[in-house]
Design a protein around this motif. Structure first.
Motif, mmCIF file in Angstrom:
data_model
loop_
_atom_site.group_PDB
_atom_site.id
_atom_site.type_symbol
_atom_site.label_atom_id
_atom_site.label_comp_id
_atom_site.label_asym_id
_atom_site.label_seq_id
_atom_site.Cartn_x
_atom_site.Cartn_y
_atom_site.Cartn_z
ATOM 1 N N LYS A 86 47.924 58.835 40.502
ATOM 2 C CA LYS A 86 46.742 59.100 41.364
ATOM 3 C C LYS A 86 46.079 57.994 41.599
ATOM 4 N N PRO A 87 45.095 57.857 42.943
ATOM 5 C CA PRO A 87 44.862 57.115 43.972
ATOM 6 C C PRO A 87 44.217 55.836 42.849
ATOM 7 N N THR A 88 42.887 56.985 41.764
ATOM 8 C CA THR A 88 42.351 56.239 41.156
ATOM 9 C C THR A 88 42.968 55.313 39.697
ATOM 10 N N THR A 89 44.010 55.680 39.147
ATOM 11 C CA THR A 89 45.212 55.100 38.809
ATOM 12 C C THR A 89 45.707 53.214 38.896
ATOM 13 N N ILE A 90 46.466 53.845 40.244
ATOM 14 C CA ILE A 90 46.906 52.582 41.086
ATOM 15 C C ILE A 90 45.831 51.497 41.488
ATOM 16 N N GLU A 91 44.204 51.957 41.486
ATOM 17 C CA GLU A 91 43.373 50.865 41.905
ATOM 18 C C GLU A 91 42.947 50.647 40.643
ATOM 19 N N LYS A 92 42.887 50.909 39.464
ATOM 20 C CA LYS A 92 43.099 50.182 37.944
ATOM 21 C C LYS A 92 43.762 49.383 37.895
ATOM 22 N N ARG A 93 45.034 49.948 38.151
ATOM 23 C CA ARG A 93 46.257 49.455 37.573
ATOM 24 C C ARG A 93 45.919 47.780 38.719
ATOM 25 N N GLU A 94 45.584 47.692 39.823
ATOM 26 C CA GLU A 94 45.931 46.234 40.975
ATOM 27 C C GLU A 94 44.933 45.856 40.892
ATOM 28 N N TYR A 95 43.821 46.508 40.339
ATOM 29 C CA TYR A 95 42.528 45.367 39.589
ATOM 30 C C TYR A 95 43.014 44.398 38.381
ATOM 31 N N ILE A 96 43.332 45.419 37.272
ATOM 32 C CA ILE A 96 43.936 44.759 36.172
ATOM 33 C C ILE A 96 44.317 43.045 36.505
ATOM 34 N N ILE A 97 45.847 43.685 37.452
ATOM 35 C CA ILE A 97 46.794 42.456 38.054
ATOM 36 C C ILE A 97 46.161 41.485 38.504
ATOM 37 N N LYS A 98 45.334 41.712 39.386
ATOM 38 C CA LYS A 98 44.551 41.104 39.777
ATOM 39 C C LYS A 98 43.989 40.102 39.387
ATOM 40 N N LEU A 99 43.527 40.289 38.372
ATOM 41 C CA LEU A 99 42.129 39.806 37.853
ATOM 42 C C LEU A 99 42.600 39.384 36.523
ATOM 43 N N TYR A 100 43.334 40.023 35.728
ATOM 44 C CA TYR A 100 43.829 39.601 34.500
ATOM 45 C C TYR A 100 44.621 38.979 33.746
ATOM 46 N N VAL A 101 46.135 38.743 34.672
ATOM 47 C CA VAL A 101 46.606 38.253 34.468
ATOM 48 C C VAL A 101 47.498 37.807 35.059
ATOM 49 N N THR A 102 47.919 38.092 36.901
ATOM 50 C CA THR A 102 48.452 37.065 37.989
ATOM 51 C C THR A 102 47.619 36.149 38.011
ATOM 52 N N LEU A 144 28.847 33.879 32.108
ATOM 53 C CA LEU A 144 29.270 35.767 32.048
ATOM 54 C C LEU A 144 30.015 35.395 30.392
ATOM 55 N N PRO A 145 29.655 36.189 29.631
ATOM 56 C CA PRO A 145 30.481 35.927 28.168
ATOM 57 C C PRO A 145 31.534 36.436 29.110
ATOM 58 N N PRO A 146 33.013 36.165 27.871
ATOM 59 C CA PRO A 146 33.981 37.014 27.895
ATOM 60 C C PRO A 146 34.065 38.639 28.503
ATOM 61 N N LEU A 147 35.934 38.765 28.477
ATOM 62 C CA LEU A 147 35.852 40.117 28.847
ATOM 63 C C LEU A 147 35.853 40.567 27.045
ATOM 64 N N GLY A 148 35.469 41.871 27.289
ATOM 65 C CA GLY A 148 35.821 42.452 26.093
ATOM 66 C C GLY A 148 36.501 42.975 24.861
ATOM 67 N N THR A 149 36.884 43.607 24.803
ATOM 68 C CA THR A 149 38.177 43.635 23.385
ATOM 69 C C THR A 149 38.294 45.209 24.677
ATOM 70 N N THR A 150 38.355 45.860 24.394
ATOM 71 C CA THR A 150 39.243 46.805 25.185
ATOM 72 C C THR A 150 39.477 46.556 26.095
ATOM 73 N N THR A 151 38.711 45.961 27.052
ATOM 74 C CA THR A 151 39.551 45.538 28.900
ATOM 75 C C THR A 151 40.568 44.724 28.716
ATOM 76 N N VAL A 152 40.734 44.021 27.680
ATOM 77 C CA VAL A 152 42.042 42.827 27.036
ATOM 78 C C VAL A 152 43.181 44.050 26.618
ATOM 79 N N HIS A 153 42.448 44.750 25.534
ATOM 80 C CA HIS A 153 43.326 45.539 25.311
ATOM 81 C C HIS A 153 44.401 46.315 26.223
ATOM 82 N N GLY A 154 43.357 46.904 27.227
ATOM 83 C CA GLY A 154 43.509 47.261 28.501
ATOM 84 C C GLY A 154 44.671 46.928 29.637
#
Length: 402
Positions: A86-102, A144-154
């Motif tokens: 679904k579009p919301t899932t695509i947007e969320k995945r792209e956001y996580i990859i762009k900001l936290y992984v690559t 700003l504080p670091p990412l929360g544990t929920t975001t990092v787990h995701g």
């Protein structure tokens, strides 16, 4: 059987009765073919993997696995899986990859990514201050504080899913994420209203256009998106059918079907809720007349004053304004769902029935979220012989407003 055309790859069975397939990826400078191999338990499974590789080759996206980086692979993985999301899932995945992984491991070679690299990624995300958002300015010296544990787990869960796919395609020999002990997501404290607070709220908002929405939320536990996406045709003969919800793609509201089969559910409505919805329909009819030619009919139960989709963030703003004017202790809209569930448990609703009404996939999920409330209810069930013989309980449970 017809011979396969050149370029379609080959599929054959091995002596151990498993199947293997290959395609030619490229021809090197000496004229030697570079082939990519996949394997599986069945011929059908291998042919599907071959078709996947051929699609990547056609898009010029298939590179030598020994040289493919994590960033290159994640781009391919997203392209390959977009069609089923679904579009919301695509947007969320792209956001996580762009900001936290690559930014941290995107340059690493896919085949050389180790559990230690993933562990260091997790540590970095948990300890490094976040960067300010676009246009966000911080006072000098503040961070700003670091990412929360929920975001990092995701983020690590998403990376793990991508690596499982790479393992299935034969691009890597093991999933480096599985060897890492992931941080546990933090459980957010839920806030619930006391019955007296609900009574005060209902009395205070009887003349508000949100009266019907709030009443329905309190007596059903519907999610915010389900309330914004509810249509008049979804309420028939005293039963509400959850068939669509409202989600945000970027900042634009979209109506789509619920994510899971359990979320698509039927919710019988009590008489007082039907009465509240009837009052809401009368108010909405007056709004339609007042809007005139500006009205945009979309069959929504809770639209804007001109009939369009009620933006979930606008609802959130109006919600807190409503509570402030009514002088009621503020809680999140989602906490109305927790309030409903808690009161339903106190009234004796069992976990399976509650899970069905809330749209949980399993009763175990309901027990995980509301287990402490069930414990309190079991404590209330300690009855004396006199209580049992007289058929009444000394400590009554709270009731919903009538």
């Amino acid at each position: 059987m017809a011979k396969r055309a050149n370029g379609e790859g080959s599929v054959y069975q091995l002596p151990d009765r498993t199947w293997r397939g290959s395609i030619t990826v490229q021809i090197d400078g000496l004229g030697r073919p570079k082939r990519k191999y996949v394997s599986g338990k069945t011929q059908k499974e291998v042919r599907e993997k071959i078709r996947h590789l051929l699609r990547l080759k056609e898009e010029n996206a298939l590179v030598d696995p020994s040289r493919m980086t994590v960033a290159e692979y994640l781009d391919e993985w997203m392209r390959d899986t977009k069609g089923s999301l679904k579009p919301t899932t695509i947007e969320k995945r792209e956001y996580i990859i762009k900001l936290y992984v690559t930014p941290h491991i995107g340059r690493y070679h896919l085949q050389k990514l180790t559990p230690l690299d993933v562990q260091r990624l997790q540590t970095t995300l948990l300890t490094t201050p976040r960067k300010p958002g676009k246009g966000q300015k911080l006072p000098e010296g503040e961070t700003l504080p670091p990412l929360g544990t929920t975001t990092v787990h995701g983020a690590l869960s998403l990376l793990g899913s991508a690596m499982r796919h790479a393992l299935q395609l034969g691009l890597i020999t093991r999933n480096p994420v599985e060897a890492v002990k992931r941080v546990k997501p933090a459980k957010r404290d839920m806030q619930v209203w006391e019955p007296s607070e609900i009574h005060r709220l209902i009395l205070a908002i009887q003349n508000s256009r949100l009266y019907g929405l709030v009443y329905l939320a309190i007596t059903t536990g519907l999610r915010r998106g389900e309330l914004c996406g509810l249509r008049r045709q979804d309420i028939q003969k005293g039963v509400l059918h959850v068939r669509q919800n409202c989600v945000l793609v970027g900042n634009t509201p979209h109506l789509q079907t619920p994510k899971s089969e359990k979320s698509r559910r039927r919710v019988p409505l009590p008489a007082d809720t039907l009465e509240a919805l009837a009052l809401h329909r009368e108010r909405q009819a007056r709004e339609r007349l007042a809007a005139g030619d500006e009205w945009r009919e979309q069959d929504l139960v809770f639209p804007t004053p001109i009939g369009t989709i009620y933006h979930p963030r606008n609802l959130l703003r109006d919600w807190y304004t409503l509570l402030a004017e009514a002088k009621i202790r503020p809680i999140r809209i989602h906490d109305i769902r927790h309030t409903y569930a808690s009161l339903a448990i106190y009234q004796g609703l069992d976990p399976k029935a509650l899970a069905d009404r809330l749209g949980h996939a399993h009763a175990s999920m309901t027990l995980d979220v509301y287990g402490h409330v069930f414990e309190e209810q079991r404590d209330r069930a300690a009855l004396s012989l006199n209580d049992l013989l007289q058929g009444r309980q000394t400590r009554g449970a709270p009731t919903l407003p009538s």
